[in-house]
Write a protein that holds these residues in place. Structure first.
Motif, PDB file in Angstrom:
ATOM      1  N   ASN A  99     -23.528  49.908  66.353  1.00 17.03           N
ATOM      2  CA  ASN A  99     -23.798  48.654  65.743  1.00 17.03           C
ATOM      3  C   ASN A  99     -22.689  48.122  65.227  1.00 17.03           C
ATOM      4  OD1 ASN A  99     -26.353  48.340  66.921  1.00 17.03           O
ATOM      5  ND2 ASN A  99     -27.283  49.892  65.572  1.00 17.03           N
ATOM      6  N   GLY A 100     -21.684  48.793  64.863  1.00 20.17           N
ATOM      7  CA  GLY A 100     -20.400  48.199  64.124  1.00 20.17           C
ATOM      8  C   GLY A 100     -20.643  48.364  62.710  1.00 20.17           C
ATOM      9  N   ALA A 101     -21.456  49.411  62.068  1.00 16.87           N
ATOM     10  CA  ALA A 101     -21.605  49.478  60.824  1.00 16.87           C
ATOM     11  C   ALA A 101     -20.773  50.623  60.103  1.00 16.87           C
ATOM     12  CB  ALA A 101     -23.339  49.493  60.626  1.00 16.87           C
ATOM     13  N   GLU A 102     -19.654  50.687  60.627  1.00 16.51           N
ATOM     14  CA  GLU A 102     -19.082  52.022  60.149  1.00 16.51           C
ATOM     15  C   GLU A 102     -18.515  51.505  58.601  1.00 16.51           C
ATOM     16  OE1 GLU A 102     -16.113  52.669  63.329  1.00 16.51           O
ATOM     17  OE2 GLU A 102     -17.006  54.395  63.855  1.00 16.51           O
ATOM     18  N   TRP A 103     -17.995  50.240  58.458  1.00 23.83           N
ATOM     19  CA  TRP A 103     -17.794  49.654  57.034  1.00 23.83           C
ATOM     20  C   TRP A 103     -18.666  48.546  56.821  1.00 23.83           C
ATOM     21  CZ3 TRP A 103     -14.101  51.495  53.784  1.00 23.83           C
ATOM     22  CH2 TRP A 103     -13.396  52.366  54.204  1.00 23.83           C
ATOM     23  N   VAL A 104     -19.156  48.588  55.573  1.00 21.63           N
ATOM     24  CA  VAL A 104     -20.326  47.556  55.125  1.00 21.63           C
ATOM     25  C   VAL A 104     -20.008  47.182  53.822  1.00 21.63           C
ATOM     26  CG1 VAL A 104     -21.813  48.481  56.889  1.00 21.63           C
ATOM     27  CG2 VAL A 104     -21.921  49.417  54.552  1.00 21.63           C
ATOM     28  N   PHE A 105     -20.749  46.303  53.252  1.00 21.19           N
ATOM     29  CA  PHE A 105     -20.860  45.843  52.022  1.00 21.19           C
ATOM     30  C   PHE A 105     -22.106  46.319  51.360  1.00 21.19           C
ATOM     31  CE2 PHE A 105     -17.458  42.913  52.858  1.00 21.19           C
ATOM     32  CZ  PHE A 105     -16.468  43.080  51.588  1.00 21.19           C
ATOM     33  N   MET A 106     -22.198  47.200  50.562  1.00 22.00           N
ATOM     34  CA  MET A 106     -23.296  47.684  49.861  1.00 22.00           C
ATOM     35  C   MET A 106     -23.121  48.045  48.456  1.00 22.00           C
ATOM     36  SD  MET A 106     -24.282  51.133  51.760  1.00 22.00           S
ATOM     37  CE  MET A 106     -23.423  52.717  51.405  1.00 22.00           C
ATOM     38  N   ASP A 107     -24.217  48.475  47.840  1.00 16.70           N
ATOM     39  CA  ASP A 107     -24.065  49.273  46.615  1.00 16.70           C
ATOM     40  C   ASP A 107     -23.946  50.766  46.691  1.00 16.70           C
ATOM     41  OD1 ASP A 107     -24.199  50.255  43.807  1.00 16.70           O
ATOM     42  OD2 ASP A 107     -25.400  48.581  43.215  1.00 16.70           O
ATOM     43  N   PRO A 108     -22.914  51.610  46.751  1.00 12.12           N
ATOM     44  CA  PRO A 108     -23.002  52.994  46.919  1.00 12.12           C
ATOM     45  C   PRO A 108     -23.759  53.578  45.782  1.00 12.12           C
ATOM     46  CG  PRO A 108     -20.640  52.155  46.304  1.00 12.12           C
ATOM     47  CD  PRO A 108     -21.575  50.933  46.533  1.00 12.12           C
ATOM     48  N   SER A 109     -23.711  53.196  44.791  1.00 11.96           N
ATOM     49  CA  SER A 109     -24.224  53.827  43.470  1.00 11.96           C
ATOM     50  C   SER A 109     -25.834  54.007  43.639  1.00 11.96           C
ATOM     51  CB  SER A 109     -23.964  53.463  42.382  1.00 11.96           C
ATOM     52  OG  SER A 109     -24.492  52.115  42.008  1.00 11.96           O
ATOM     53  N   ARG A 110     -26.484  53.200  44.472  1.00 13.21           N
ATOM     54  CA  ARG A 110     -27.726  52.900  44.448  1.00 13.21           C
ATOM     55  C   ARG A 110     -28.285  53.802  45.668  1.00 13.21           C
ATOM     56  NH1 ARG A 110     -28.931  52.026  39.595  1.00 13.21           N
ATOM     57  NH2 ARG A 110     -27.801  50.056  38.806  1.00 13.21           N
ATOM     58  N   LEU A 111     -27.336  53.833  46.651  1.00  8.64           N
ATOM     59  CA  LEU A 111     -27.763  54.613  47.852  1.00  8.64           C
ATOM     60  C   LEU A 111     -27.690  55.948  47.475  1.00  8.64           C
ATOM     61  CD1 LEU A 111     -27.881  54.744  51.019  1.00  8.64           C
ATOM     62  CD2 LEU A 111     -25.507  55.044  51.026  1.00  8.64           C
ATOM     63  N   LEU A 112     -26.529  56.458  46.617  1.00  9.08           N
ATOM     64  CA  LEU A 112     -26.521  57.745  46.072  1.00  9.08           C
ATOM     65  C   LEU A 112     -27.558  58.038  45.349  1.00  9.08           C
ATOM     66  CD1 LEU A 112     -22.524  58.150  45.187  1.00  9.08           C
ATOM     67  CD2 LEU A 112     -24.002  59.442  47.021  1.00  9.08           C
ATOM     68  N   GLN A 113     -28.171  57.396  44.480  1.00  9.21           N
ATOM     69  CA  GLN A 113     -29.303  57.608  43.593  1.00  9.21           C
ATOM     70  C   GLN A 113     -30.541  57.915  44.457  1.00  9.21           C
ATOM     71  OE1 GLN A 113     -29.684  54.629  40.452  1.00  9.21           O
ATOM     72  NE2 GLN A 113     -31.469  55.648  39.457  1.00  9.21           N
ATOM     73  N   ILE A 114     -30.780  57.168  45.413  1.00 13.50           N
ATOM     74  CA  ILE A 114     -31.800  57.440  46.249  1.00 13.50           C
ATOM     75  C   ILE A 114     -31.715  58.889  47.227  1.00 13.50           C
ATOM     76  CG2 ILE A 114     -33.478  56.650  48.230  1.00 13.50           C
ATOM     77  CD1 ILE A 114     -32.566  53.783  47.465  1.00 13.50           C
ATOM     78  N   LEU A 115     -30.594  58.862  47.820  1.00 12.20           N
ATOM     79  CA  LEU A 115     -30.338  60.085  48.439  1.00 12.20           C
ATOM     80  C   LEU A 115     -30.380  61.545  47.735  1.00 12.20           C
ATOM     81  CD1 LEU A 115     -29.668  61.207  51.314  1.00 12.20           C
ATOM     82  CD2 LEU A 115     -27.024  60.590  50.877  1.00 12.20           C
ATOM     83  N   LEU A 116     -29.579  61.417  46.690  1.00 17.50           N
ATOM     84  CA  LEU A 116     -29.745  62.613  45.848  1.00 17.50           C
ATOM     85  C   LEU A 116     -31.086  63.154  45.175  1.00 17.50           C
ATOM     86  CD1 LEU A 116     -26.485  62.135  43.598  1.00 17.50           C
ATOM     87  CD2 LEU A 116     -26.687  63.569  45.592  1.00 17.50           C
ATOM     88  N   ASN A 117     -32.007  61.953  45.082  1.00 22.60           N
ATOM     89  CA  ASN A 117     -33.556  62.315  44.583  1.00 22.60           C
ATOM     90  C   ASN A 117     -33.908  62.988  45.841  1.00 22.60           C
ATOM     91  OD1 ASN A 117     -36.079  62.086  43.843  1.00 22.60           O
ATOM     92  ND2 ASN A 117     -35.602  60.170  42.848  1.00 22.60           N
ATOM     93  N   LEU A 118     -33.763  62.398  47.099  1.00 21.59           N
ATOM     94  CA  LEU A 118     -34.527  63.092  48.015  1.00 21.59           C
ATOM     95  C   LEU A 118     -33.962  64.555  48.382  1.00 21.59           C
ATOM     96  CD1 LEU A 118     -34.765  60.005  50.750  1.00 21.59           C
ATOM     97  CD2 LEU A 118     -36.389  60.850  49.111  1.00 21.59           C
TER      98      LEU A 118
END
Length: 898
Positions: free
Chosen positions: A576-595
């Motif tokens: 899907n061509g999503a190897e590079w994206v614009f997003m907020d990595p800190s918020r992604l990390l916050q959710i992932l580290l919680n899980l």
């Protein structure tokens, strides 16, 4: 109406008489004083036997209309009328009914004028003479011949010329409705055709505007009875029947004065009269009536306005620029507190509070000079007391509207004044409460920040000391194994037992400290969520690297718990061509580290300990049920925030992550409670595993902020799979591999990160005012082979930088510097001021290269972290942290200087 139904009939045998008559006969009503619609009241059997005859008589055709007019107007004439294949005669009964009776065929030729009408509605005019119908009685002719025959032609010619010169239409009609003679004005005024062929086919009734036909019929009956009449009526105008024509185009008003012409035997032989156009008079009359009505309405409106003005709850005034105040209602005097006087004695400026007088004068300037409406709020001289007994000025809202004449000069100003005192008071109260609430919120945030800062500093030292002790005891255990290889040796066994006991205690200390850290982080995040202060800040990143970093943060803990932790990229990420994206990595990390933290917590005591993390992408939003996972109900979140320029211009996609564990699992009832605030699956969860019940609620809120959702699939005793997705914008790969704005060169991944740090031999400047944190962090970094120099505040850090190789006057013999670990809150010079000074020195050239600075602070709020990055920090890590959390950032930043 059936035969015999006629009321007040001449004799009871009348019906039988009519039905016995073989000649078609019918009756209709007549009146000399009223308008009566034509109707067949009685018809005999001979009349009814002629199929279609009644329908023909009552039809809308012109021939039928003329026949009905003849039938109601005729008295006891000798004339006959041919219609519907029959020749008709008529006589009246008691002046109330008219009997119309067909003649025998051999008597049909006795009429002077015969009109033949086809049964199908077509009409043909037949006359014995080509002249216009002119029925002249023999006695009248003899009278005329007895006069001087020499004067007759002259008089007639003179009268004809006079008639033609007159503007009055003069006419003479046969009682049947056929025009006998008329002057030019008549033809000009009416629509009567002048050509010979159609002249006799046009009757008087063809001139009449349809709604006035009953009126004309009534007047015609009066004339037929020998009574002169004068009446107004409407004639068809040239625009009659045309679509869209106005009333003036449809009809014209005329005034007719008519007299019956009667012979010596008392028979009406013709009807003569004159007609004038009164449309103009009617228009004038109508306009006069409208003006009178308008004047009456104006007077009524004025009276209503006067009543309204006196009863209105607002002050109303009328001001004349040349004469002053002209009108003030009662409410005006009550609002301003001035005793009621003549309006001319009111001085507007004396009513206004002096401080607000410039505001009122500016409004009047707009009114008088710009001639535009003006609105303003001001205080009056009048005072009032609020509920607390405080004296305040009365507030008023004024609205003024200028009225100008045709030349644009202001003739008067109409204004209103509304009492808004209580609204202003409520506004002040509300403003005070808002300010108090904001101040309370600010103080609360300051308290939370201060408490968080004070808790994080010692927690960081506790965790790092415990980690250091664990590492030291591990090394001691290895040394004992070398010194006492006999594992059955009592001393060996006793030492190992004590070491294991200490290690368990230290692990407990680390676990408790990390638990406290998570609670502090959750409280901070929850506070920001409640205040809607969390912002999504996009960066161009590679999601796989962000997730890999998160997994590496958990590797050490997983290895200690003997948990297998794996990470894989799903094929959908690249397809899907999503190897590079614009997003907020800190918020992604916050959710992932919680899980990940939850997965580790619930898997550590299981017989099979496995955690699998999978990363993928989708171009469409994921359905409510996806791969066995049911996503939690969520509010509708818009993706319009991604339209900002900083998000780029790529297509929207959705990054998804799954975290699968072999933990204790959940029942369906327990799954329903997962994502609620302060809620855990069961009461025993807190007792057995700890936690505040905020983590998953915060994770759900963070996914919703990023146009995503979170869900779970779980089986009790088997394990759980948590999944979430967030909205991103697909980006083009950068020329350099950049993650969160930092260059990440490739390095040997076959070595552990600890061994890579030891091999790198970094030179680190630690800027920290807390002596305990100085000692603990220095000792741990030194264990990793780093050369550490310590500064107690920002000024000491700047002085040390002048001794390094990066200072413009230093040679290669100066101190090496790989990275600066900078605290924020310090005496003398804080970290933000220090890093700004460092960047200024770089711009001026006094520092010859970029100095990597990592913020190491207990200030963990997002705005505080953003403030640090804005000041010039390259990255940030919040206290408390563990060395495994620090090493990836240290390695990433320090390598940029090589």
């Amino acid at each position: 109406m059936a035969v015999g139904a006629l009321s007040d009939s001449p004799a009871p045998e009348f019906a039988h008489f009519l039905d016995a008559d073989p000649i078609p006969t019918f009756l209709t009503s007549i009146s000399l004083t009223e308008c009566i619609e034509f109707g067949i009241l009685v018809r005999n059997k001979a009349f009814s036997s002629i199929q279609g005859l009644e329908n023909l008589i009552t039809a809308d055709a012109s021939a039928s209309l003329q026949f009905r007019a003849w039938a109601q107007a005729v008295l006891n004439w000798r004339e006959t009328y041919n219609f519907g294949g029959q020749t008709w005669t008529a006589f009246s009964i008691q002046g109330r009914w008219k009997v119309i009776r067909a003649q025998k065929k051999h008597d049909a030729d006795v009429a002077d004028i015969t009109l033949e009408h086809g049964i199908q509605g077509t009409e043909v005019l037949t006359k014995r003479s080509s002249e216009r119908p002119n029925v002249v009685d023999e006695s009248a002719t003899a009278a005329v011949q007895s006069r001087d025959e020499r004067l007759i032609p002259t008089r007639l010619e003179s009268m004809q010329r006079m008639m033609d010169m007159s503007d009055v239409g003069v006419f003479e009609y046969h009682p049947s409705g056929i025009l006998m003679r008329a002057n030019r004005s008549w033809y000009k005024l009416s629509l009567h055709p002048t050509d010979r062929e159609t002249h006799v086919d046009f009757s008087f009734m063809d001139l009449v505007y349809p709604p006035d036909i009953p009126l004309v019929m009534s007047q015609w009956n009066s004339l037929s009875q020998g009574t002169p009449v004068t009446f107004e009526m409407r004639w068809k105008a040239p625009g009659f029947g045309k679509p869209g024509a106005s009333d003036e185009e449809q009809f014209q008003w005329v005034l007719s004065a008519c007299v019956p012409v009667i012979d010596d035997e008392g028979t009406v032989t013709s009807i003569a009269g004159n007609t004038i156009d009164i449309s103009a008079q009617k228009k004038v009359q109508r306009d006069a009536i409208q003006q009178a009505e308008a004047l009456q309405r104006a007077r009524t409106s004025e009276q209503k306005f006067a009543r309204f003005a006196e009863l209105a709850p607002v002050g109303i005034y009328i001001f004349d620029p040349t004469k002053g105040m002209q009108y003030c209602n009662n409410q005006f005097f009550e609002l301003t507190g001035r005793p009621q006087t003549e309006p001319s004695e009111v001085d507007y400026s004396s009513l206004v509070y002096p401080e607000d007088l410039p505001i009122v004068e500016a409004a009047w300037k707009v009114l008088l000079e710009d001639k535009k409406p003006a609105q303003t709020m001001f205080r009056l001289q009048k005072k009032w007391k609020d509920g607390e007994g405080n004296t305040r000025q009365v507030w008023a809202q004024g609205s003024s509207y200028p009225e100008c004449d045709a030349e644009g000069n202001i003739v008067s100003i109409l204004g209103t004044m509304t009492d808004i005192t209580r609204f202003k008071w409520a506004e002040d109260v509300q403003r005070t409460r808002v300010e108090e609430a904001l101040e309370a919120k600010r103080q609360q945030e300051n308290f939370i920040d201060m408490t968080s800062h004070e808790m994080r500093n010692p927690l960081s030292a506790v965790i790092q000391s415990a980690d250091s002790s664990i590492q030291g005891l591990t090394d001691i255990s290895a040394l004992i194994a070398e010194l006492l290889p006999d594992k059955l040796n009592k001393a060996h066994m006793r030492l190992n037992k004590e070491i294991l006991s200490c290690l368990e205690a230290l692990q407990t200390i680390v676990s408790c400290s990390m638990h406290q850290k998570r609670i502090i982080d959750d409280v901070l995040t929850l506070s920001k969520l409640d205040s809607n202060l969390i912002q999504i800040s996009p960066m161009k990143v590679k999601p796989a690297i962000v997730v890999a970093d998160a997994v590496r943060m958990c590797e050490l803990e997983c290895s200690k718990e003997e948990i297998e932790l794996r990470f894989r990229e799903d094929q959908s990420l690249s397809s899907n061509g999503a190897e590079w994206v614009f997003m907020d990595p800190s918020r992604l990390l916050q959710i992932l580290l919680n899980l990940l933290t939850n997965a580790i917590k619930f898997s550590r005591d299981r017989p099979v300990k496995q955690i699998y993390v999978t990363l993928g992408a989708s171009l469409e939003i994921l359905p409510e049920k996806w791969n066995g996972i049911t996503f939690a109900a969520t509010r509708t979140v818009s993706t319009t925030y991604m339209n900002e320029e900083e998000w780029g211009h790529g297509p929207t996609a959705y990054i998804w992550l799954t975290v699968q564990d072999t933990g204790c699992g959940l029942t369906e009832e327990e799954q329903g409670k997962l994502f609620a605030r302060f809620s855990q699956a069961t009461p025993r969860t807190h007792v057995q595993y700890g936690g505040s019940g905020l983590g998953l609620f915060i994770s759900k809120s963070l996914t919703e902020l990023q146009s995503g959702c979170i869900g779970v699939h779980s089986e009790a005793g088997v394990g759980s799979t948590f999944a979430f997705y967030i909205g991103v914008k697909i980006a083009t790969p950068p020329s350099l591999t950049t993650i969160m704005g930092l260059r990440r060169p490739d390095y040997d991944r076959t070595l552990s990160i600890e061994k890579r740090i030891i091999a790198a031999n970094y030179s680190i400047l630690l800027v920290e005012d807390n002596l305990v944190n100085q000692k603990v962090l220095t000792r741990q970094l030194q264990k990793l082979g780093c050369n550490v120099h310590v500064a107690g505040h920002g000024e000491e850090a700047l002085e040390y930088l002048k001794t390094t190789q990066l200072w413009h006057t230093q040679s290669l013999a100066g101190n090496k510097i790989s990275i600066v670990l900078m605290d924020i809150e310090m005496p003398v010079m804080d970290g933000l001021t220090c890093v700004r000074r460092i960047r200024e020195l770089q711009l001026s050239g006094e520092l010859t290269a970029h100095v990597p600075v990592l913020a190491v602070s207990a200030n963990a709020r997002g705005e505080q972290v953003r403030q640090a990055l804005d000041a010039g920090m390259d990255d940030s890590i919040s206290k408390p942290f563990r060395i495994p959390d620090l090493l990836p950032k240290l390695e990433s930043l320090a390598r940029t200087t090589e």
